[in-house]
Every structure is written in C-alpha cells, then in structure tokens.
Design a protein around this motif. Structure first.
Motif, short mmCIF file in Angstrom:
data_model
loop_
_atom_site.label_atom_id
_atom_site.label_comp_id
_atom_site.label_asym_id
_atom_site.label_seq_id
_atom_site.Cartn_x
_atom_site.Cartn_y
_atom_site.Cartn_z
N GLY A 376 -35.93 -38.33 -43.15
CA GLY A 376 -36.34 -39.53 -43.87
C GLY A 376 -35.73 -40.81 -43.33
N GLU A 377 -35.98 -41.92 -44.05
CA GLU A 377 -35.41 -43.25 -43.83
C GLU A 377 -35.91 -43.92 -42.55
N HIS A 378 -36.79 -43.27 -41.80
CA HIS A 378 -37.26 -43.86 -40.56
C HIS A 378 -38.79 -43.99 -40.53
N GLY A 379 -39.40 -44.09 -41.71
CA GLY A 379 -40.81 -44.41 -41.78
C GLY A 379 -41.73 -43.40 -41.14
N ASP A 380 -41.30 -42.11 -41.10
CA ASP A 380 -42.13 -41.04 -40.54
C ASP A 380 -42.42 -41.21 -39.05
N ILE A 381 -41.54 -41.91 -38.35
CA ILE A 381 -41.64 -42.03 -36.89
C ILE A 381 -40.80 -40.92 -36.26
N ARG A 382 -41.15 -40.52 -35.06
CA ARG A 382 -40.38 -39.48 -34.37
C ARG A 382 -39.10 -40.09 -33.80
N ILE A 383 -38.09 -40.14 -34.65
CA ILE A 383 -36.77 -40.63 -34.27
C ILE A 383 -35.82 -39.44 -34.24
N ARG A 384 -35.24 -39.17 -33.11
CA ARG A 384 -34.30 -38.06 -32.98
C ARG A 384 -32.84 -38.52 -33.16
N THR A 385 -32.61 -39.79 -32.96
CA THR A 385 -31.25 -40.32 -32.95
C THR A 385 -30.74 -40.53 -34.37
N LYS A 386 -30.48 -39.45 -35.07
CA LYS A 386 -29.95 -39.57 -36.42
C LYS A 386 -29.37 -38.23 -36.84
N CYS A 387 -28.25 -38.28 -37.54
CA CYS A 387 -27.68 -37.08 -38.14
C CYS A 387 -26.62 -37.51 -39.16
N GLY A 388 -26.38 -36.66 -40.14
CA GLY A 388 -25.21 -36.82 -40.98
C GLY A 388 -24.03 -36.19 -40.29
N TRP A 389 -22.83 -36.56 -40.72
CA TRP A 389 -21.63 -35.98 -40.13
C TRP A 389 -20.83 -35.26 -41.20
N MET A 390 -20.47 -33.99 -40.94
CA MET A 390 -19.57 -33.28 -41.82
C MET A 390 -18.22 -33.15 -41.14
N LEU A 391 -17.20 -33.69 -41.77
CA LEU A 391 -15.83 -33.52 -41.30
C LEU A 391 -15.20 -32.36 -42.06
N ASP A 392 -14.68 -31.41 -41.33
CA ASP A 392 -13.87 -30.35 -41.94
C ASP A 392 -12.41 -30.66 -41.59
N LEU A 393 -11.63 -31.00 -42.61
CA LEU A 393 -10.24 -31.41 -42.43
C LEU A 393 -9.34 -30.33 -43.03
N ASP A 394 -9.03 -29.35 -42.23
CA ASP A 394 -8.25 -28.21 -42.72
C ASP A 394 -8.86 -27.60 -43.98
N GLY A 395 -10.17 -27.48 -43.99
CA GLY A 395 -10.86 -26.86 -45.13
C GLY A 395 -11.43 -27.82 -46.13
N ALA A 396 -11.00 -29.09 -46.12
CA ALA A 396 -11.61 -30.10 -46.99
C ALA A 396 -12.85 -30.63 -46.27
N ARG A 397 -14.01 -30.40 -46.85
CA ARG A 397 -15.27 -30.74 -46.18
C ARG A 397 -15.88 -31.99 -46.79
N VAL A 398 -16.14 -32.96 -45.92
CA VAL A 398 -16.65 -34.27 -46.33
C VAL A 398 -17.93 -34.53 -45.55
N LEU A 399 -19.02 -34.82 -46.26
CA LEU A 399 -20.30 -35.11 -45.62
C LEU A 399 -20.63 -36.59 -45.75
N PHE A 400 -20.88 -37.22 -44.61
CA PHE A 400 -21.39 -38.59 -44.58
C PHE A 400 -22.88 -38.49 -44.30
N ALA A 401 -23.67 -38.56 -45.37
CA ALA A 401 -25.11 -38.33 -45.26
C ALA A 401 -25.89 -39.59 -44.93
N THR A 405 -32.79 -38.91 -46.71
CA THR A 405 -33.70 -38.79 -47.85
C THR A 405 -34.07 -37.33 -48.02
N ASN A 406 -33.90 -36.81 -49.20
CA ASN A 406 -34.12 -35.38 -49.43
C ASN A 406 -35.61 -35.10 -49.63
N VAL A 407 -36.38 -35.32 -48.57
CA VAL A 407 -37.84 -35.14 -48.66
C VAL A 407 -38.23 -33.68 -48.53
N SER A 408 -37.31 -32.85 -48.03
CA SER A 408 -37.56 -31.42 -47.91
C SER A 408 -36.52 -30.69 -48.75
#
Length: 534
Positions: A376-401, A405-408
């Motif tokens: 989502g968030e890119h107007g249904d264009i074929r954009i590959r340059t995007k991802c969320g990042w999950m940091l695992d910090l000694d077991g503490a998991r943090v997601l920067f989403a 957009t939760n379209v699926s």
C-alpha cells in the motif's frame, strides 16, 4: 580556536533550481519532473502571480503547485528562468524521448519480436534502455540501464546546489513548489555536487580558520558571498567532537519526530527515516531531539521508502559524515516510477549501502535487522523500493512499519509465522493521504481520470487495518507516528489535522483499542523516549 556552523543554519539542497529530493537525482526522473511539473509551475506563476497569491491564502492549497513568494520573487524568478532554459534543454530532450517511447513506439507493439524496435529508439534512449514484454506477451514495457544515463550529458552535477541561511522559528514555507534561489543577501546559494566532501567538512565543523578559507574557496565563494557564508560559523565553545552524547550510553528508543526514530542498543546506534529538527533559535522548551543530540557515529541508517518525508536529503546530507551503513529495500527496478535508490545514495556520497529483499536478515551487534514486506501507500504503482524494518535487540522485537497499509489481511499473520511475535510496533495512520498523481503524476504517460486518481491514495492504515496488524503480530506496545504534525516539517509536509480529521479519529481508536486489551499505546508528537524491552 575552531569554527562550526551555527545550530540554526539550514542547508537546503537543490537540483536544477528546485528543492532536492531523491527523484531529482536520476536524469530520467528529473527530466520528467522538469517537463511535466516544475516548468508548468514557474510558467504559471510568471504568467499570473496573483492566482498563486490568492490560492495560498487558502490553507488547503498549501501543498499545491503554487509558488510561495519572498521579497523580489517575481523578478528574481523571471531572470533565473530565462537563464535556466538553455541549461534545461538536454533534460527536456530526454523527457521528449521518453514520451515518444511511451506514447508512440510502445503502443504499436503487440507481441512481435522487438529486435527492430531498438533501431527506432530516439537517440537519448538508444543503448540506455531494455525493452521487453510482460507475461501476457502483448503488453510492452522497458527499464533504464541507469549507469549509462548517469554517464551522459543528461546528468549534470553543475545543476546541484545548496542554499545556506539561518532559521529563526520552526515554521518553514513549503519548499517543493518554489525555486530555490538566493532571494536576499542573507541567503547564500552555492553550486556544489551534493555528494561533495566539502559539504562533509562544513557539517562536521571543528574547522580552523585556514580550513574554513579552503572550504570557501572550494565552494567558489568570494566577496560579499564569502563574507556572508563565513557569518554562518561561530567559535566552538569546546573542542570539536566533545559535545553531544559520549560513550555507549544506555539502551534506548527515542522518537525524534514524524517517522524518525533513534535507537541505541549495546552501544550500536540506529536511525530510521531521518528527519531531524534544527536548534539554536528561540522556541518553547519541548525537549525535542535535534541534530545536537545525535551521537558522533550512527552505525545504521534505515530508510523505509523513497518519499520526501522519509528519505529527506536535507537531513541525510547533513549527517552523512556520521553514518556507517545505509540499509534500504532491494530497489533496482530501474523503472521511471522506481529508480535505483542505491545508485541515488551512492551519488549522494554514501559509501556503504546495503539492500535487503523481503525477510532478508542483516546481523548487527546484539541483534538483527529484517526487511518486512510493505504493501500500500504507493497508489497501486509497481514500487519495489519499500519495506518495514524489524529490529531484534537481544530478543526485543521492534517493527517500524512506516505507512504500510494492511490491504491484504493475510500478510501479517504470515509475517508473524515467519518471524515470531513482535513486541513493539510503530505505524503510520495518515489514513486519507494525497491522490497518487500528487507525487507520481509527472511520471505518467497520460493524466489519470479524476475518479481513478481520487481512489488511488498515498495513505497509511485506518483503524481496522492497523488493529489487524497489531493483533496479528501480538504487539502490546503500539506507537502511531509519521503523522506529519511536527512544526518543523513545513518544508516537505502540508498536513494539519484537527481532532475531527479521519486520521486523528482512527489513531485515537487504535490507542484506545490497544489500551483496552492491556497494552500501552500513544500517538507520538515531537519527542518520546522509551526503554528497550520485550
């Protein structure tokens, strides 16, 4: 005695006279924006400046294609544009060639061999594109061979500049639609390649008088301009490098503003989507995180996607001398709407850029960085340059989403099955967003119908979508961010929400939803510090 930039000196990058963002670095995208967007703005303004003045009295037009005037703007812009036309000619030739390919050559192709088509390519594209059919064997498409465009007359580093000036308040005029010129003697516009090490010297500071003289000469400044530039510097109150955080510091997650988050874990530092406030001017004491609070070394900069408010060149160039590695989504799509971000960053002077594909993992001291699919968030264009990042910090998991957009609805249960529970989620909920043409329109071969354009939005998750993400991940600490409300974002954002706006209603509902289930949640604003914990 050593000298460094005053804390309130801003350095606005520009390309071809316009506030620089990542799509103005590749020649092919710069060419299309010049032809289909920026040229229209400036010619409209010169033909009828009063229309622009009238439009900008209405807050809802602040992000529109209108010039924000300063004293003497009209004559200064007219003189600049008359002189710039000849310099723009090669780029407009490239834009015309792309239009010819998209509007005349490709529509004629219906599945036959492409061998002879290469001989019909306009000269600016010959040897610089690959043609192919999509899997239906009828729809033709193409990609750029980007190195050959950078190594061509269409890439002109002489079009890159930086405007230095002092800022005295948070509020800044929207920068994306107004030529970046020296409108007053207090503004110094320097022609310099944005990847230049001279800029690193400027931003690193701690310069002796002789070193500053060499920088000024290297930037081609003399006379009054040299004197004005020298006035942006002040004596360091202590030896350069001694100010700011020292040593490894405690493990911490700090919200910096918008989608920018600073993390320190076991002495390793991470900075997500850098957009940072200046300091050194009179303001309320809000305890914000500014450039002064950055450590001398940022081990990892992580960029979620290639939009101006997440990939802000003004901040990235200023902190480049501190950065170890930049981590981005795998991005060599090389299409007109999705240029190679790694190549852009390399041209901007970043020497260590790593691409991660979906669910790829990069090891760090005490943990990992994992690329999480971003829909989502890119107007249904074929954009590959995007991802969320999950940091695992000694077991503490943090997601920067970011603005995912939760379209699926099936996606995040699969993410959890693959990666395990995520404890902390940062998620953007700009749930309305601009129409897709606001950002990508100049790259389209034809204008979208209004109805279609209005339905394809650059938006984040609404309440239902965000709540489903939280539930699927099993997160008990949720932070709504990337809402564009910080007062220092005016140069790239024109978003002002009241409490009745859908984005505020949706985010309030998410906060209440998480808290009702025993978790902690907050819509972040200005600054927030929290501990690293599962």
């Amino acid at each position: 005695m050593t000298l460094s930039l005053k804390k309130n000196v801003i350095a606005e990058p520009a390309v071809a006279g316009w506030y620089a963002w990542s799509y103005l670095i590749p020649p092919q995208t710069l060419a299309k924006y010049l032809k289909n967007h920026y040229r229209n703005i400036v010619e409209s303004y010169l033909a009828d400046p009063e229309t622009h003045r009238t439009a900008l009295r209405n807050a809802r037009f602040l992000g529109g294609p209108f010039v924000h005037e300063q004293d003497g703007s009209y004559e200064r812009i007219r003189e600049w544009y008359d002189a710039a036309r000849e310099r723009y000619a090669p780029l407009l030739e490239l834009a015309d060639a792309i239009d010819e390919l998209e509007r005349e050559i490709l529509p004629e192709l219906t599945g036959a061999s492409l061998d002879e088509v290469y001989r019909r390519l306009p000269a600016p594209l010959a040897g610089r594109v690959e043609l192919f059919y999509n899997r239906d064997n009828r729809t033709p498409d193409y990609r750029f061979i980007e190195p050959f465009l950078y190594d061509s007359p269409y890439f002109d580093p002489g079009l890159q500049q930086v405007r230095f000036s002092e800022v005295h308040q948070d509020a800044r005029t929207f920068a994306l639609t107004t030529p970046v010129l020296a409108y007053t003697p207090e503004q110094v516009l320097v022609t310099v390649e944005l990847g230049s090490e001279l800029l690193d010297m400027v931003f690193r500071g701690g310069l002796t008088a002789a070193e500053l003289d060499r920088v000024i000469a290297g930037l081609g400044l003399d006379g009054d301009r040299a004197a004005a530039f020298r006035g942006f510097f002040e004596e360091d109150p202590e030896p350069a490098g001694a100010s700011g955080p020292t040593g490894p510091g405690e493990d911490v997650i700090t919200y910096v503003g918008h989608a920018c988050v600073f993390v320190r874990h076991r002495g390793t530092t991470f900075l997500v989507d850098p957009v940072i406030s200046y300091s050194g001017y009179s303001r309320e004491s809000d305890g914000r995180f500014t450039f002064d609070d950055l450590p001398e070394r940022i081990d990892y900069v992580m960029i979620t996607h290639n939009h101006q408010d997440h990939m802000l060149l003004e901040t990235l160039i200023k902190i480049r001398h501190r950065v170890g590695r930049v981590v981005i989504a795998k991005s060599a799509n090389s299409s007109l709407v999705d240029p190679d971000l790694k190549r852009v960053l390399t041209r901007l002077g970043f020497r260590d850029v790593v691409e991660l594909d979906d669910l790829d993992v990069l090891g760090t001291p005490g943990g990992t960085i994992t690329a999480v699919p971003f829909l989502g968030e890119h107007g249904d264009i074929r954009i590959r340059t995007k991802c969320g990042w999950m940091l695992d910090l000694d077991g503490a998991r943090v997601l920067f989403a970011a603005d995912s957009t939760n379209v699926s609805p099936e996606l995040y249960p699969r993410v959890t099955a693959a990666l395990g529970q995520v404890h902390t989620v940062f998620i953007g909920m700009e749930s309305v967003g601009a129409a897709v043409s606001w950002l990508y329109g100049p790259l389209f071969p034809e204008k979208l119908e209004r109805r279609i354009d209005a339905g394809r939005r650059l938006k984040g998750s609404n309440f239902e979508q965000a709540a489903a993400i939280v539930d699927a991940l099993g997160a008990d600490r949720v932070h709504v961010y990337a809402m564009g409300q910080e007062p220092w974002l005016g140069a790239v954002m024109c978003v002002e929400y009241d409490e009745g706006h859908p984005a505020m209603i949706d985010s309030d509902k998410l906060v209440a939803y998480v808290e009702e289930r025993g978790g902690t949640a907050k819509r972040l604003f200005r600054h927030e510090t929290m501990a690293v914990r599962p």
